[in-house]
Design a protein around this motif. Structure first.
Motif, PDB file in Angstrom:
ATOM      1  N   ASP A 135      -6.373   4.528   4.263  1.00 23.70           N
ATOM      2  CA  ASP A 135      -6.789   3.563   4.449  1.00 23.70           C
ATOM      3  C   ASP A 135      -5.756   2.708   3.269  1.00 23.70           C
ATOM      4  O   ASP A 135      -5.341   1.496   3.782  1.00 23.70           O
ATOM      5  CB  ASP A 135      -8.275   2.971   4.654  1.00 23.70           C
ATOM      6  CG  ASP A 135      -8.848   3.630   5.716  1.00 23.70           C
ATOM      7  OD1 ASP A 135      -8.457   3.985   6.479  1.00 23.70           O
ATOM      8  OD2 ASP A 135     -10.055   3.819   5.347  1.00 23.70           O
ATOM      9  N   ASP A 136      -5.699   3.306   2.642  1.00 17.27           N
ATOM     10  CA  ASP A 136      -4.265   2.150   2.062  1.00 17.27           C
ATOM     11  C   ASP A 136      -2.882   1.925   2.148  1.00 17.27           C
ATOM     12  O   ASP A 136      -2.589   0.900   1.743  1.00 17.27           O
ATOM     13  CB  ASP A 136      -4.110   3.402   0.475  1.00 17.27           C
ATOM     14  CG  ASP A 136      -3.314   1.975  -0.676  1.00 17.27           C
ATOM     15  OD1 ASP A 136      -3.839   0.931  -0.613  1.00 17.27           O
ATOM     16  OD2 ASP A 136      -2.694   2.778  -1.324  1.00 17.27           O
ATOM     17  N   HIS A 165     -10.512  -2.138  -1.842  1.00 14.64           N
ATOM     18  CA  HIS A 165     -11.773  -1.618  -2.191  1.00 14.64           C
ATOM     19  C   HIS A 165     -13.382  -2.065  -3.090  1.00 14.64           C
ATOM     20  O   HIS A 165     -13.441  -2.465  -3.949  1.00 14.64           O
ATOM     21  CB  HIS A 165     -11.267  -1.013  -3.247  1.00 14.64           C
ATOM     22  CG  HIS A 165     -10.619   0.488  -3.153  1.00 14.64           C
ATOM     23  ND1 HIS A 165     -10.717   1.725  -1.788  1.00 14.64           N
ATOM     24  CD2 HIS A 165      -9.000   0.105  -3.831  1.00 14.64           C
ATOM     25  CE1 HIS A 165      -8.947   2.255  -2.267  1.00 14.64           C
ATOM     26  NE2 HIS A 165      -8.674   1.487  -2.828  1.00 14.64           N
ATOM     27  N   ARG A 218      -1.754   7.347   1.727  1.00 13.23           N
ATOM     28  CA  ARG A 218      -3.437   7.804   0.922  1.00 13.23           C
ATOM     29  C   ARG A 218      -4.274   7.210   2.051  1.00 13.23           C
ATOM     30  O   ARG A 218      -5.002   6.141   1.627  1.00 13.23           O
ATOM     31  CB  ARG A 218      -3.148   6.877   0.319  1.00 13.23           C
ATOM     32  CG  ARG A 218      -2.516   7.395  -1.543  1.00 13.23           C
ATOM     33  CD  ARG A 218      -2.883   7.689  -2.337  1.00 13.23           C
ATOM     34  NE  ARG A 218      -4.093   7.860  -2.915  1.00 13.23           N
ATOM     35  CZ  ARG A 218      -4.292   8.250  -3.379  1.00 13.23           C
ATOM     36  NH1 ARG A 218      -3.829  10.151  -3.816  1.00 13.23           N
ATOM     37  NH2 ARG A 218      -6.229   9.099  -4.006  1.00 13.23           N
ATOM     38  N   GLY A 220       0.768  -1.032  -0.023  1.00 16.87           N
ATOM     39  CA  GLY A 220       0.161  -0.311  -0.068  1.00 16.87           C
ATOM     40  C   GLY A 220       0.775   1.646  -0.038  1.00 16.87           C
ATOM     41  O   GLY A 220       1.621   0.841  -0.583  1.00 16.87           O
ATOM     42  N   ASN A 221       0.672   2.260   0.235  1.00 17.60           N
ATOM     43  CA  ASN A 221       0.741   3.577   0.434  1.00 17.60           C
ATOM     44  C   ASN A 221      -0.087   4.533   1.979  1.00 17.60           C
ATOM     45  O   ASN A 221      -0.680   4.734   1.691  1.00 17.60           O
ATOM     46  CB  ASN A 221       0.452   4.358  -1.351  1.00 17.60           C
ATOM     47  CG  ASN A 221       1.178   5.746  -0.790  1.00 17.60           C
ATOM     48  OD1 ASN A 221       1.335   6.067  -0.120  1.00 17.60           O
ATOM     49  ND2 ASN A 221       1.098   6.708  -1.856  1.00 17.60           N
ATOM     50  N   ASP A 256      -3.582  -6.050   2.234  1.00 19.46           N
ATOM     51  CA  ASP A 256      -3.105  -5.164   0.940  1.00 19.46           C
ATOM     52  C   ASP A 256      -4.780  -4.183   2.216  1.00 19.46           C
ATOM     53  O   ASP A 256      -5.677  -5.223   2.684  1.00 19.46           O
ATOM     54  CB  ASP A 256      -2.876  -5.809   0.392  1.00 19.46           C
ATOM     55  CG  ASP A 256      -3.529  -4.057  -1.236  1.00 19.46           C
ATOM     56  OD1 ASP A 256      -3.104  -2.986  -0.580  1.00 19.46           O
ATOM     57  OD2 ASP A 256      -3.139  -4.713  -2.137  1.00 19.46           O
ATOM     58  N   ALA A 257      -4.528  -3.114   1.310  1.00 19.44           N
ATOM     59  CA  ALA A 257      -6.635  -2.907   1.541  1.00 19.44           C
ATOM     60  C   ALA A 257      -7.548  -3.338   0.396  1.00 19.44           C
ATOM     61  O   ALA A 257      -6.450  -3.290  -0.889  1.00 19.44           O
ATOM     62  CB  ALA A 257      -6.497  -1.283   1.616  1.00 19.44           C
ATOM     63  N   SER A 287      -9.109   6.660   0.766  1.00 18.84           N
ATOM     64  CA  SER A 287      -8.272   6.621   0.017  1.00 18.84           C
ATOM     65  C   SER A 287      -7.416   8.011   0.143  1.00 18.84           C
ATOM     66  O   SER A 287      -7.404   8.701  -1.573  1.00 18.84           O
ATOM     67  CB  SER A 287      -8.243   5.802  -0.559  1.00 18.84           C
ATOM     68  OG  SER A 287      -8.881   6.176  -2.142  1.00 18.84           O
TER      69      SER A 287
END
Length: 157
Positions: free
Chosen positions: A19-20, A68, A17, A13-14, A65-66, A127
């Motif tokens: 929830d990412d 969507h 960002r 993730g990041n 990982d997040a 995000s």
């Protein structure tokens, strides 16, 4: 390439960002505890080549990982175990927007999947640019840490 037998835990993730960054948050908590022998903890931005390099040669790879989902339930965790079989083909041939699914399929084609791959995907709410997880996703972090530790403890020596 490392020898078979190790365990890789990868937070994808990041962290900038919202929830990412859940994968990174889980890895940060895991780093506060002494890891099991042979366990490698790593974060990754999701680039397929980097992911493959991190899990290549592992007996077990656990990826957090997040996700969507629409409609979604922020903080809901999905567990996927991918140790055999074919994955659906990617919908695009572009090098942009490649994700975890494409990395898994590429690794399968190249013969570079870990023996066992467990993915924890957490539905996010935010995000946008910024740091910090939404409350629902933040509440999922400790249960995820416990789940990852259980995956590692369940591996035969």
């Amino acid at each position: 390439m490392e020898t078979r037998g190790r365990i890789a835990v990868i937070g994808v993730g990041n962290e900038f960002r919202r929830d990412d960054g859940v994968g990174w948050a889980v890895l940060a908590r895991l780093r506060e505890r002494p890891p099991a022998a042979g366990t490698r903890l790593a974060t990754c931005d999701g680039d397929p080549g980097r992911l493959i390099g991190l899990w290549e040669g592992a007996r077990l790879a656990v990826v957090v990982d997040a996700a969507h989902a629409h409609p979604g339930t922020p903080g809901r965790v999905h567990r996927l175990e991918l140790d055999a079989g074919l994955l659906p083909q990617p919908q695009t041939t572009s090098s942009h927007g490649l994700g975890l699914g494409e990395a898994v399929e590429l690794a399968r084609v190249l013969g570079r999947l870990p023996d066992r791959l467990v993915i924890y995907a957490v539905e996010g709410a935010e995000s946008t640019l910024g740091t910090g997880l939404s409350p629902a996703v933040a509440n999922a972090v400790e249960p995820l840490v416990a789940a990852v530790e259980a995956e590692i403890a369940g591996m035969p020596a």
